[in-house]
Design a protein around this motif. Sequence first.
Motif, mmCIF file in Angstrom:
data_model
loop_
_atom_site.group_PDB
_atom_site.id
_atom_site.type_symbol
_atom_site.label_atom_id
_atom_site.label_comp_id
_atom_site.label_asym_id
_atom_site.label_seq_id
_atom_site.Cartn_x
_atom_site.Cartn_y
_atom_site.Cartn_z
ATOM 1 N N LEU A 164 19.593 44.765 5.491
ATOM 2 C CA LEU A 164 19.806 46.065 4.791
ATOM 3 C C LEU A 164 20.106 47.328 5.673
ATOM 4 N N GLY A 165 19.045 47.187 6.647
ATOM 5 C CA GLY A 165 19.269 48.448 7.567
ATOM 6 C C GLY A 165 20.272 48.329 8.467
ATOM 7 N N ALA A 166 20.786 47.284 9.005
ATOM 8 C CA ALA A 166 21.666 47.031 9.954
ATOM 9 C C ALA A 166 23.102 47.271 9.411
ATOM 10 N N GLY A 167 23.275 46.825 8.038
ATOM 11 C CA GLY A 167 24.571 46.982 7.345
ATOM 12 C C GLY A 167 24.783 48.201 7.177
ATOM 13 N N ALA A 168 23.770 49.176 6.711
ATOM 14 C CA ALA A 168 24.042 50.462 6.326
ATOM 15 C C ALA A 168 24.084 51.226 7.574
ATOM 16 N N GLY A 169 23.413 50.856 8.814
ATOM 17 C CA GLY A 169 23.578 51.718 9.949
ATOM 18 C C GLY A 169 24.974 51.577 10.457
ATOM 19 N N VAL A 170 25.536 50.291 10.333
ATOM 20 C CA VAL A 170 26.985 50.089 11.078
ATOM 21 C C VAL A 170 27.630 50.729 10.166
ATOM 22 N N ILE A 187 27.635 47.878 20.058
ATOM 23 C CA ILE A 187 26.837 48.082 18.700
ATOM 24 C C ILE A 187 25.914 46.816 18.937
ATOM 25 N N PHE A 188 26.137 45.776 19.347
ATOM 26 C CA PHE A 188 25.378 44.662 19.535
ATOM 27 C C PHE A 188 24.129 44.686 20.271
ATOM 28 N N VAL A 189 24.537 45.815 21.374
ATOM 29 C CA VAL A 189 23.267 46.038 22.119
ATOM 30 C C VAL A 189 22.279 47.017 21.166
ATOM 31 N N GLY A 190 22.824 47.943 20.272
ATOM 32 C CA GLY A 190 21.968 48.516 19.346
ATOM 33 C C GLY A 190 21.331 47.361 18.459
ATOM 34 N N LEU A 191 21.946 46.577 17.977
ATOM 35 C CA LEU A 191 21.370 45.629 17.219
ATOM 36 C C LEU A 191 20.165 44.849 17.797
ATOM 37 N N ARG A 192 20.539 44.595 19.263
ATOM 38 C CA ARG A 192 19.245 43.767 19.781
ATOM 39 C C ARG A 192 18.121 44.902 19.971
ATOM 40 N N ILE A 193 18.288 45.751 20.221
ATOM 41 C CA ILE A 193 17.174 46.872 20.306
ATOM 42 C C ILE A 193 16.690 47.095 18.979
ATOM 43 N N ALA A 194 17.522 47.200 17.901
ATOM 44 C CA ALA A 194 16.866 47.186 16.351
ATOM 45 C C ALA A 194 15.778 46.060 16.166
ATOM 46 N N ALA A 195 16.580 44.954 16.610
ATOM 47 C CA ALA A 195 15.641 43.783 16.323
ATOM 48 C C ALA A 195 14.163 43.803 16.848
ATOM 49 N N PHE A 219 18.273 53.078 14.166
ATOM 50 C CA PHE A 219 18.723 52.658 15.761
ATOM 51 C C PHE A 219 20.214 52.140 15.506
ATOM 52 N N VAL A 220 20.551 51.479 14.615
ATOM 53 C CA VAL A 220 21.957 51.023 14.470
ATOM 54 C C VAL A 220 22.805 52.044 14.262
ATOM 55 N N TRP A 221 22.787 52.963 13.372
ATOM 56 C CA TRP A 221 23.425 54.200 13.293
ATOM 57 C C TRP A 221 23.591 54.831 14.534
ATOM 58 N N ILE A 222 22.843 55.251 15.240
ATOM 59 C CA ILE A 222 23.082 55.982 16.548
ATOM 60 C C ILE A 222 23.969 55.201 17.476
ATOM 61 N N SER A 223 23.635 53.947 17.633
ATOM 62 C CA SER A 223 24.305 53.289 18.483
ATOM 63 C C SER A 223 25.783 53.025 18.305
ATOM 64 N N THR A 224 25.954 52.819 16.899
ATOM 65 C CA THR A 224 27.359 52.601 16.192
ATOM 66 C C THR A 224 27.942 53.791 16.415
ATOM 67 N N MET A 225 27.669 54.797 15.937
ATOM 68 C CA MET A 225 28.439 56.033 16.285
ATOM 69 C C MET A 225 28.749 56.471 17.851
ATOM 70 N N ALA A 226 27.713 56.331 18.358
ATOM 71 C CA ALA A 226 27.907 56.345 19.869
ATOM 72 C C ALA A 226 29.115 55.449 20.575
ATOM 73 N N ALA A 227 28.922 54.157 19.999
ATOM 74 C CA ALA A 227 30.012 53.141 20.387
ATOM 75 C C ALA A 227 31.369 53.845 20.063
#
Length: 298
Positions: free
Chosen positions: A110-116, A216-224, A173-181
């Motif tokens: 849920l969080g990663a989907g919304a963040g991306v 984005i996947f780096v952010g997902l790893r941190i979020a995990a 976490f995912v929102w910030i990394s995705t927007m920055a990417a």
Amino acid sequence: MTSTDPNTHVDKRGPRVLRREPGVAEIKPRAHVRNRKAAERALAVGVPAVLLLIWQLAHHYEWNLLGYWKIDQRFYASPYEIVTSEKLREADFWRDVWTSTRRMLIGFALGAGAGVFIGLTMGMSRLIRAALDPLLTALYTVPKLALLPLFLTIFGFDERPRVMLIAVTVFFFVWISTMAAIMAVPEGYREAAMSFGVSRWQMFRHVLLPGSLPQIFVGLRIAAGVAVLILIGVELVIPSQGGIGSLIERGRTLLIPELTYVGIALAALLGLLFTLVVRWIGRLLIPWAPEDNAPGQG
């Protein structure tokens, strides 16, 4: 060759030539890579094994740290005692593992989907970024565990507060990394694509998305990893209805330290496995990412 400047030194033997002999990496590249990976695997297994050995020795010889802190043997079990404990055989901790895994998977999805989605939207639209960035930045600074009483009030004492707290934490976490990417994609790529008259969808599909996926996947790893931290924290605060955090708390309240040790080890193992899964998915989806910068490396 003759120099007219007396201050200039000219080597009469001519220009110096530096010679470099090829190393093992150039002569036998496959063997070099194989040996390097074998050494990395040996280190990955050997370091925890050495730490367990130190732990066992510290318990066996009753190490007295710094001369004044003697470890209480009643609560400081050795690895051998933990593995051979009869109480662990009687405990059904796999139920707790599955409960925590289910919560984390749902909350992370849920969080990663919304963040991306929000990150991509804000990264591509300046207006949406201007509208949402101050609000989300302010909410990002709120400690996520502070939201737990609010979720308990809204959803009650069932699974939803735990899942929602994990989802909210992962989202930021995912929102910030995705927007920055998205914003880090070089402007030259966009200009080159625009010169071919691409549409917005083609720009997203062929330029922005491939260029931003590694980050984005780096952010997902941190979020995990953060999801596991929040999961255990929530289960420690609300130990009812099972979970690894509940297992750790039961070990403390029932004076069964073996359960606490096993719970901590299971939390670490869960975080490791989940991070490896995210890394594996990233390698499947984005094989063009450099190995050193591949998702999960670092």
